[in-house]
Each structure stands twice: as structure tokens, then as C-alpha cells.
Design an enzyme around this catalytic site. Structure first.
Site, PDB file in Angstrom:
ATOM      1  N   LYS A 110       8.479   4.105  -9.373  1.00  0.00           N
ATOM      2  CA  LYS A 110       9.296   4.740  -8.328  1.00  0.00           C
ATOM      3  C   LYS A 110       9.469   6.221  -8.635  1.00  0.00           C
ATOM      4  O   LYS A 110       9.343   7.068  -7.763  1.00  0.00           O
ATOM      5  CB  LYS A 110      10.690   4.095  -8.214  1.00  0.00           C
ATOM      6  CG  LYS A 110      10.800   2.731  -7.594  1.00  0.00           C
ATOM      7  CD  LYS A 110      10.658   2.685  -6.100  1.00  0.00           C
ATOM      8  CE  LYS A 110       9.218   2.605  -5.672  1.00  0.00           C
ATOM      9  NZ  LYS A 110       8.546   1.335  -5.659  1.00  0.00           N
ATOM     10  N   ASN A 136      -9.794   4.151  11.135  1.00  0.00           N
ATOM     11  CA  ASN A 136      -9.105   3.827   9.887  1.00  0.00           C
ATOM     12  C   ASN A 136     -10.055   2.952   9.086  1.00  0.00           C
ATOM     13  O   ASN A 136     -10.506   1.925   9.590  1.00  0.00           O
ATOM     14  CB  ASN A 136      -7.807   3.081  10.212  1.00  0.00           C
ATOM     15  CG  ASN A 136      -7.194   2.414   8.994  1.00  0.00           C
ATOM     16  OD1 ASN A 136      -7.381   2.876   7.876  1.00  0.00           O
ATOM     17  ND2 ASN A 136      -6.484   1.332   9.205  1.00  0.00           N
ATOM     18  N   GLY A 137     -10.383   3.372   7.860  1.00  0.00           N
ATOM     19  CA  GLY A 137     -11.307   2.584   7.039  1.00  0.00           C
ATOM     20  C   GLY A 137     -12.388   3.487   6.468  1.00  0.00           C
ATOM     21  O   GLY A 137     -12.250   4.714   6.470  1.00  0.00           O
ATOM     22  N   GLU A 183       8.367  -0.849 -12.778  1.00  0.00           N
ATOM     23  CA  GLU A 183       8.649  -0.520 -11.379  1.00  0.00           C
ATOM     24  C   GLU A 183       9.537   0.734 -11.294  1.00  0.00           C
ATOM     25  O   GLU A 183       9.321   1.599 -10.442  1.00  0.00           O
ATOM     26  CB  GLU A 183       9.295  -1.727 -10.680  1.00  0.00           C
ATOM     27  CG  GLU A 183       9.907  -1.485  -9.303  1.00  0.00           C
ATOM     28  CD  GLU A 183       8.924  -1.003  -8.254  1.00  0.00           C
ATOM     29  OE1 GLU A 183       7.713  -0.929  -8.519  1.00  0.00           O
ATOM     30  OE2 GLU A 183       9.390  -0.662  -7.154  1.00  0.00           O
ATOM     31  N   GLU A 235       6.179   8.171  -8.175  1.00  0.00           N
ATOM     32  CA  GLU A 235       5.763   8.258  -6.775  1.00  0.00           C
ATOM     33  C   GLU A 235       6.497   9.358  -6.027  1.00  0.00           C
ATOM     34  O   GLU A 235       5.895  10.087  -5.252  1.00  0.00           O
ATOM     35  CB  GLU A 235       6.063   6.936  -6.048  1.00  0.00           C
ATOM     36  CG  GLU A 235       5.092   5.827  -6.305  1.00  0.00           C
ATOM     37  CD  GLU A 235       5.468   4.578  -5.528  1.00  0.00           C
ATOM     38  OE1 GLU A 235       4.601   4.044  -4.837  1.00  0.00           O
ATOM     39  OE2 GLU A 235       6.625   4.112  -5.616  1.00  0.00           O
ATOM     40  N   HIS A 287       4.986   0.905 -31.172  1.00  0.00           N
ATOM     41  CA  HIS A 287       3.544   0.992 -31.366  1.00  0.00           C
ATOM     42  C   HIS A 287       2.942   2.185 -30.641  1.00  0.00           C
ATOM     43  O   HIS A 287       1.763   2.180 -30.315  1.00  0.00           O
ATOM     44  CB  HIS A 287       2.879  -0.314 -30.907  1.00  0.00           C
ATOM     45  CG  HIS A 287       3.356  -1.500 -31.675  1.00  0.00           C
ATOM     46  ND1 HIS A 287       3.084  -1.677 -33.014  1.00  0.00           N
ATOM     47  CD2 HIS A 287       4.147  -2.546 -31.311  1.00  0.00           C
ATOM     48  CE1 HIS A 287       3.659  -2.796 -33.432  1.00  0.00           C
ATOM     49  NE2 HIS A 287       4.322  -3.331 -32.417  1.00  0.00           N
ATOM     50  N   TRP A 305      -5.146   9.707   6.149  1.00  0.00           N
ATOM     51  CA  TRP A 305      -5.075   9.688   4.683  1.00  0.00           C
ATOM     52  C   TRP A 305      -6.509   9.926   4.240  1.00  0.00           C
ATOM     53  O   TRP A 305      -7.385   9.081   4.447  1.00  0.00           O
ATOM     54  CB  TRP A 305      -4.552   8.353   4.176  1.00  0.00           C
ATOM     55  CG  TRP A 305      -4.286   8.340   2.706  1.00  0.00           C
ATOM     56  CD1 TRP A 305      -3.159   8.772   2.077  1.00  0.00           C
ATOM     57  CD2 TRP A 305      -5.154   7.874   1.671  1.00  0.00           C
ATOM     58  NE1 TRP A 305      -3.284   8.603   0.717  1.00  0.00           N
ATOM     59  CE2 TRP A 305      -4.497   8.058   0.433  1.00  0.00           C
ATOM     60  CE3 TRP A 305      -6.438   7.321   1.657  1.00  0.00           C
ATOM     61  CZ2 TRP A 305      -5.058   7.699  -0.791  1.00  0.00           C
ATOM     62  CZ3 TRP A 305      -7.002   6.976   0.439  1.00  0.00           C
ATOM     63  CH2 TRP A 305      -6.311   7.163  -0.765  1.00  0.00           C
ATOM     64  N   ARG A 361       1.269   5.747   7.165  1.00  0.00           N
ATOM     65  CA  ARG A 361      -0.083   5.352   6.784  1.00  0.00           C
ATOM     66  C   ARG A 361      -0.918   6.529   6.289  1.00  0.00           C
ATOM     67  O   ARG A 361      -2.079   6.355   5.911  1.00  0.00           O
ATOM     68  CB  ARG A 361      -0.793   4.704   7.973  1.00  0.00           C
ATOM     69  CG  ARG A 361      -0.074   3.480   8.495  1.00  0.00           C
ATOM     70  CD  ARG A 361      -0.800   2.889   9.667  1.00  0.00           C
ATOM     71  NE  ARG A 361      -1.999   2.203   9.248  1.00  0.00           N
ATOM     72  CZ  ARG A 361      -2.059   0.924   8.919  1.00  0.00           C
ATOM     73  NH1 ARG A 361      -0.986   0.190   8.974  1.00  0.00           N
ATOM     74  NH2 ARG A 361      -3.187   0.373   8.548  1.00  0.00           N
ATOM     75  N   CYS A 368      -4.413   5.733   7.156  1.00  0.00           N
ATOM     76  CA  CYS A 368      -4.765   6.273   8.461  1.00  0.00           C
ATOM     77  C   CYS A 368      -4.133   5.375   9.524  1.00  0.00           C
ATOM     78  O   CYS A 368      -4.191   4.157   9.439  1.00  0.00           O
ATOM     79  CB  CYS A 368      -6.254   6.357   8.735  1.00  0.00           C
ATOM     80  SG  CYS A 368      -7.133   7.470   7.653  1.00  0.00           S
ATOM     81  N   LYS A 423       1.419   4.241   2.681  1.00  0.00           N
ATOM     82  CA  LYS A 423       2.106   2.963   2.511  1.00  0.00           C
ATOM     83  C   LYS A 423       1.161   1.777   2.617  1.00  0.00           C
ATOM     84  O   LYS A 423       1.294   0.800   1.903  1.00  0.00           O
ATOM     85  CB  LYS A 423       3.206   2.837   3.571  1.00  0.00           C
ATOM     86  CG  LYS A 423       4.023   1.609   3.332  1.00  0.00           C
ATOM     87  CD  LYS A 423       5.422   1.767   3.769  1.00  0.00           C
ATOM     88  CE  LYS A 423       6.269   0.649   3.229  1.00  0.00           C
ATOM     89  NZ  LYS A 423       6.493   0.742   1.783  1.00  0.00           N
TER      90      LYS A 423
HETATM   91  C1  G6P Z   1       0.696   1.329  -1.610  1.00  0.00           C
HETATM   92  C2  G6P Z   1       2.169   1.587  -1.378  1.00  0.00           C
HETATM   93  C3  G6P Z   1       2.990   0.787  -2.375  1.00  0.00           C
HETATM   94  C4  G6P Z   1       2.649  -0.682  -2.299  1.00  0.00           C
HETATM   95  C5  G6P Z   1       1.141  -0.918  -2.477  1.00  0.00           C
HETATM   96  C6  G6P Z   1       0.749  -2.352  -2.144  1.00  0.00           C
HETATM   97  O1  G6P Z   1       0.306   1.872  -2.820  1.00  0.00           O
HETATM   98  O2  G6P Z   1       2.456   2.966  -1.492  1.00  0.00           O
HETATM   99  O3  G6P Z   1       4.371   0.954  -2.072  1.00  0.00           O
HETATM  100  O4  G6P Z   1       3.343  -1.373  -3.290  1.00  0.00           O
HETATM  101  O5  G6P Z   1       0.405  -0.079  -1.583  1.00  0.00           O
HETATM  102  O6  G6P Z   1       1.003  -2.572  -0.784  1.00  0.00           O
HETATM  103  P1  G6P Z   1       1.260  -3.995  -0.148  1.00  0.00           P
HETATM  104  O7  G6P Z   1       1.478  -3.726   1.311  1.00  0.00           O
HETATM  105  O8  G6P Z   1       0.012  -4.804  -0.402  1.00  0.00           O
HETATM  106  O9  G6P Z   1       2.439  -4.587  -0.818  1.00  0.00           O
END
Ligand code: G6P
Length: 607
Positions: free
Chosen positions: A483, A98-99, A479, A486, A502, A74, A27, A2, A602
Site C-alpha cells: 500500500k 484494450n489489450g 500488504e 503504491e 537474516h 495504460w 483502468r 485501458c 486497477k
Molecule cells: C492491480 C491493482 C491491484 C490489484 C491487482 C490484482 O495491480 O492495482 O490493486 O490487487 O491488480 O487485481 P484483481 O482485480 O485480480 O484483484
């Protein structure tokens, strides 16, 4: 998660609110809304979905007003529809939040019993009605907010306006971030300095528990205990250019391409090229006394910690424990006296990471952090912070923040190794030389973009994709899978190559692309055997290796990318780039929303 913005301006504020929300959309983008005062009365426009829907609503029914608040959501409590979109309002008060207000059910029951009628399923509406209830009892807006803040459990950043008060806006924060922007005869509130970058570069970051009373000419800040307090005004360096797409189709692609530059910028902060040594910022404790280290983060930042564990254990010879923040904080892990905990976060605001930091601090750990936002809460609450110089990262899928985190963690591992006497100057110099080469090698890796784009057509057809790697490239496999999940919504898993037999090997058939990440390091032959096992079962391998690796085994794989050969120490930094590009191009082929993938945000400021 948010984004909030508020403006007390000289003229109509709606366009500026929308501009600010554009910068905050990373956000969350489940709904958006604005509220202003028109002749003293609260007016709102809200729309489900992305900001463009709100823009259309405003075109159909424009909104004037010289004071206003805006929100991009969000969703947590209540589905993403217009009724649950912020701002929430009564006739007297409008709020963006936000929160999460954790005790909203109790507050709602109390207020409903008093006759308040709720129009949404959100926790936020309890904020609006509680402030209204106090004002109904005769309290001024300021006193009503002060009384309400004492009653909220949970996390919040709030911006509040009041019917009949064109020269008043109140902001408050606990847990979630909030900044005050100072203008000339106008004042602003925003979730971060990026939101305010077109409006002002003079920014005051509120401390946890602070609340702020703004009028057109200035701001008064109070602590949670209600004492007036001064907070420093800083000059923000977010330029408009830094938060634009710079001619790229997406922020994500721009951010992938910025990596050679920002990796170089980050290295400059830690490396002395003449002496070939690492210099860390001053620490309030002696690194050589650290006997055990805990690394904590969420999401992509957690994978950076996983790579760092290999580096630190190898170079500094101390045990390293890693965990995702949401697990660490609740599992009551024993912490040794004199231990250190290092928190990695792009935003520096992730709620779980922050809570884990506070937990470790309460247990006497030295607190270190790696963040990309110098003024963030995690940075401010750490004993020492190591900055990544990635610049603003807007694409929800993290790219340049990850590789710059790796660079900082690599420097930290070397410095810790030296402090512990586990590596000598010669070894340090070799490792520094390997790091210095990374920006140039990263540019060469980007030259494979065209070929990765071709391969993405195959990946786009898959339902499942497997990524395999060993050692420091095992986290890169995870990772890479993250990606892909996501931004393309294709199911993917990253596995330790040796663990494939396994379980995941059962998935292998000609329809499951297997991305094998194998630079020629001491584990190359082992990973190569696992690749043979995949090929023997009809699996189609995309082989990411270096020139010698490709020469040796490239003919076995369905496709091979031969990256430049580098010291294995820095390989994970470089191998992160092709998996980013593969995910990016697959998403473009599938037509998904690359920069704003569904359900994600994000900056995750809820637990
Ligand atoms: C969210 C984002 C990710 C990020 C994660 C941790 O899930 O979409 O891209 O890696 O938060 O965020 P930070 O700001 O703590 O690295």
C-alpha cells in the site's frame, strides 16, 4: 487496463463519452481520446496524461457527432504521448482497444508493404490498418472486421466506428472484457457496467471470442466461429452514488471507511448466525474429496491468498500451495487428480489470473474463485464462485476488496475444515462468532484514524519503511508495504519478523520506521523479541497491537496503536485497516495522487 467506451446515440455523444471515461479512468490514465463522425467523416481529439487534459482540449475545440468512441490508456506499446493515444484511425476506420495484439509487428510489416503509413508506435494501429485494408478490397465494415479478427493473436476488447456509417458500431472481445449497454434508441459499448452506469442499467456481457454489431435499435452478437448467438441481458446494480466519492476527499478513504459495512454485507452471504455455521453456495463437487488446494492471484489479492493458506492448513489440514498467477502459469507445476484451485480477483478480469485459471482447468482441477464482480470472466469460467460484496472499488490501491476477500476466504477455510472433518461444530461456532464481531471491531479500528494521521508525518519523511509480522500477520506486513509503495512511492518491505535477522536488520537505523504488527496471539512473544532487536539497534518502532499487547510492550515503542482485542483468527482482517490508513495519510502529506498513482492501473488485463 485501458478503458473503452462507445455510443451510438440520438444526439451529440462527446459529453457522455467523457463521463464514461471518468468512470473508467481507474483502468489507466496515460492518455485519453475520443473520435466521432461529423457528416460521415472521422474526427478525433486526443491528449497525453489524465482525462482533464482531454476535457481542456475539447473545450478549446469542441467535437459534435451522434456516434463515437472513447479511450483512457495504460501504456504498453509506445510511450504515453498524443500520437500513441487512442482512438487510432484511418480515413475509413477508428478504433479503441484494450489489450495487446501480439502479432502486430508481422501485421504492420505486411500492411506497410502495401503502402499503409503508421502514425504511432502502438500495436493497436495494426487493427485499424488491417480493417481498412480489407475495406479497400471491397469488404463491408462487418466482413472486414470478421476477416481481421481471425488474424489477431493476443488479447483485445475493441470498439470500432466507420466513416460514412452513422448507424453502425462494432465491438469485439477476446481476453479483455467488454459489455454492451442497451438504451432506448441508442446503444453502448463499455469495458464494464460502471462505465455505462449513467447511460443504462441494461447490460449484456459478451463471452470470450464474441463480436457484436450495433445500430441505434439493437445488437447482433456472433461467436468467434461467426454464428449468431443470444446473450442474456442483465440489470446492472451500479448506481451513480456507488461510484461517487460521497463527500470523502478520495475514493480510497471512502472505501477504507466502507469496510465495516461491506464486511458485514459479505458475511451475510455466508453465515447462518442462528446456527453459527457457514453456508457455501452449491458446489459441483464434494469438498471433502479435495486433498490439495492451490491458491492463485496477483497483487493485493495474492496477499489475501497468503493469509488464507494459514487458515486452511490449520483448519482443514490439507496442503495448500500458493503462487502469483504470472509465475504459476509458466512453471509447469504438477497438479494432482481431483485437486482444486481457487483464484482470487477483485475485478475478475486480471489477465494473468485468468490465464492461470484456464491452465489449471486444462489440467483437470476443480475451479473455484473469489471475485467482486459477479459477471466477470473469472466468475463465469469457474465451477463455483464466492462473491465479495465490496461494491465498486475505484481507488487503484485495493482496500475494501482485500478485507472482504479475507472474510470470504475465512468462511471457506471453516467450511473446508468442517467438510474434511478437521473441526467440530463447537470450533466452527467459535470461529463464526469471531467473524460476526468483525464489522463492529472494524468501526473501532477506524477511530484510530487521527493518531495514524499524526504518525504518517514521520513515515512521510522516510526513504525506506519496514513492516514486520508473523503468521497471518506476515501477509498483512507485505500488504502494508505494498500500500505504501503504491501510493506514496516510498520504498517499503514486508518481512516475516523472524526472518529480519537474516538480512533486513542491516537496514535498521533511526531513519527507518519499522511498523510491527503484533496482536496478542500465540506468536506475540516471538514478534516482541524481534521488536526488541529493532529497538536495540536504534530503530523507531510503530507498534500495532491490541489493548493487552500495548499494555505489555507499548512503552518500548516510539508509538503504539492499541486496537481492540479479538480472536487471533480474525486479527489479519482488522490489522489490514491501520496499514491502509497509514499509507493513505502518508500519501496525502506527500501530495501524491492517491486514487490514481503513477504507472498503475486497477484492472490489469495485459500479461
Ligand atoms: C492491480 C491493482 C491491484 C490489484 C491487482 C490484482 O495491480 O492495482 O490493486 O490487487 O491488480 O487485481 P484483481 O482485480 O485480480 O484483484
Amino acid at each position: 487496463m485501458c478503458g473503452i467506451i462507445g455510443i451510438i446515440g440520438k444526439q451529440d455523444v462527446t459529453q457522455h463519452l467523457v463521463d464514461g471515461l471518468k468512470r473508467l479512468e481507474y483502468r489507466g490514465y496515460d492518455s485519453a481520446g475520443v473520435a466521432t463522425l461529423i457528416n460521415g467523416a472521422i474526427e478525433r481529439r486526443r491528449a497525453e496524461g489524465k482525462l482533464e487534459n482531454l476535457v481542456r482540449a475539447l473545450e478549446a475545440k469542441p467535437l459534435a457527432g451522434d456516434v463515437g468512441i472513447g479511450h483512457t490508456r495504460w501504456a504498453t506499446h509506445g510511450i504515453p504521448n498524443e500520437a500513441n493515444a487512442h482512438p487510432h484511425a484511418t480515413a475509413k476506420v477508428a478504433v479503441v482497444h484494450n489489450g495487446i495484439i501480439e502479432n502486430f509487428q508481422e501485421l504492420k510489416a505486411e500492411l506497410t508493404a502495401k503502402g499503409h503509413v503508421f502514425a504511432s508506435d502502438t500495436d493497436t494501429e495494426a487493427v485499424v490498418h488491417l480493417i481498412t485494408a480489407y475495406m479497400d478490397e471491397g469488404l463491408s465494415p462487418k466482413d472486414a472486421v470478421a476477416a481481421s479478427l481471425k488474424r489477431f493473436d493476443g488479447a483485445f476488447a475493441l470498439a470500432i466506428i466507420f466513416a460514412g456509417h452513422h448507424d453502425l458500431m462494432i465491438g469485439a472481445r477476446r481476453g479483455s472484457p467488454l459489455a454492451v449497454g442497451l438504451g432506448d434508441g441508442e446503444m453502448f459499448l463499455g469495458s464494464d457496467a460502471i462505465a455505462l452506469s449513467r447511460l443504462t442499467n441494461r447490460v449484456m456481457y459478451l463471452e470470450d471470442g464474441d463480436w457484436a454489431v450495433l445500430d441505434k435499435s439493437g445488437v447482433e452478437v456472433f461467436t468467434e466461429a461467426g454464428e449468431a448467438v443470444e446473450r442474456p441481458v442483465r440489470i446492472s446494480d451500479f448506481s451513480d452514488a456507488a461510484v461517487g466519492k460521497g463527500g470523502y476527499a478520495h475514493f480510497m478513504l471512502k472505501e477504507i471507511y466502507e469496510q465495516p459495512q461491506v464486511i458485514g454485507d459479505t458475511l451475510t452471504g455466508f453465515i447462518n448466525p442462528a446456527l453459527r455455521t457457514i453456508t457455501l453456495p452449491d458446489l459441483p463437487f464434494d469438498l471433502s474429496t479435495v486433498t490439495r488446494l492451490t491458491l492463485i492471484a496477483c497483487g493485493t489479492s495474492f496477499y489475501a491468498c497468503q493469509v488464507a493458506r494459514y487458515w486452511i492448513e490449520k483448519l482443514a489440514r490439507i496442503p495448500v500451495e500458493i503462487d502469483v498467477a504470472s509465475e504459476f502459469r509458466y512453471r509447469d507445476a504438477p497438479m494432482v487428480a481431483g485437486g482444486a484451485a481457487l483464484f482470487v480477483s477483485q475485478s475478475g478480469e486480471t489477465a494473468d489470473t485468468l490465464a492461470a485459471l484456464r491452465h489449471a482447468k486444462a489440467h483437470g482441477q476443480h475451479i473455484l474463485s473469489v471475485v467482486n464482480v459477479a459477471q466477470s470472466t473469472i466468475a463465469r469460467e469457474s465451477d463455483a464462485t464466492f462473491l465479495t460484496y465490496a461494491g465498486p472499488e475505484v481507488g487503484v490501491a485495493s482496500t475494501k476488496a482485500f478485507t472482504t476477500q479475507l472474510v470470504v476466504l475465512a468462511c471457506f477455510a471453516i467450511a473446508l475444515g468442517r467438510a474434511k472433518g478437521a473441526i467440530d461444530h463447537e470450533r466452527e461456532a467459535q470461529l463464526v462468532e469471531a467473524l460476526v464481531e468483525v464489522p463492529a471491531r472494524a468501526s473501532e479500528v477506524l477511530n484510530h484514524d487521527g493518531r495514524l494521521k499524526e504518525l504518517a508525518h514521520e513515515v512521510a519523511k522516510a526513504r525506506d519503511v519496514l513492516y514486520l509480522g508473523r503468521g497471518t500477520n506476515y501477509p498483512i506486513a507485505m500488504e502494508g508495504a505494498l500500500k505504501l509503495k503504491e501510493i506514496t512511492y516510498i520504498h517499503a518491505e514486508g518481512y516475516a519478523a523472524g526472518e529480519m535477522k537474516h538480512g533486513p536488520i542491516a537496514l535498521i537505523d533511526k531513519n527507518v520506521p519499522v511498523i510491527v504488527i503484533a496482536p496478542t496471539d500465540e506468536l506475540f512473544e516471538k514478534t516482541a523479541s524481534n521488536m526488541q532487536e529493532v529497538i536495540a539497534r536504534g530503530g523507531r518502532v510503530i507498534f500495532l497491537s491490541d489493548v493487552p499487547g500495548a499494555a505489555k510492550l507499548g512503552n518500548l515503542a516510539a508509538a503504539t496503536i492499541a486496537l481492540p482485542q479479538v480472536d487471533p483468527f480474525v486479527a489479519p482482517i482488522l490489522y489490514a485497516i491501520p496499514v491502509q490508513l497509514l499509507a493513505y495519510h502518508t500519501a496525502c502529506i506527500k501530495g501524491t495522487d492517491v486514487d490514481q498513482p503513477r504507472n498503475l492501473a486497477k484492472s490489469v488485463t495485459v500479461e
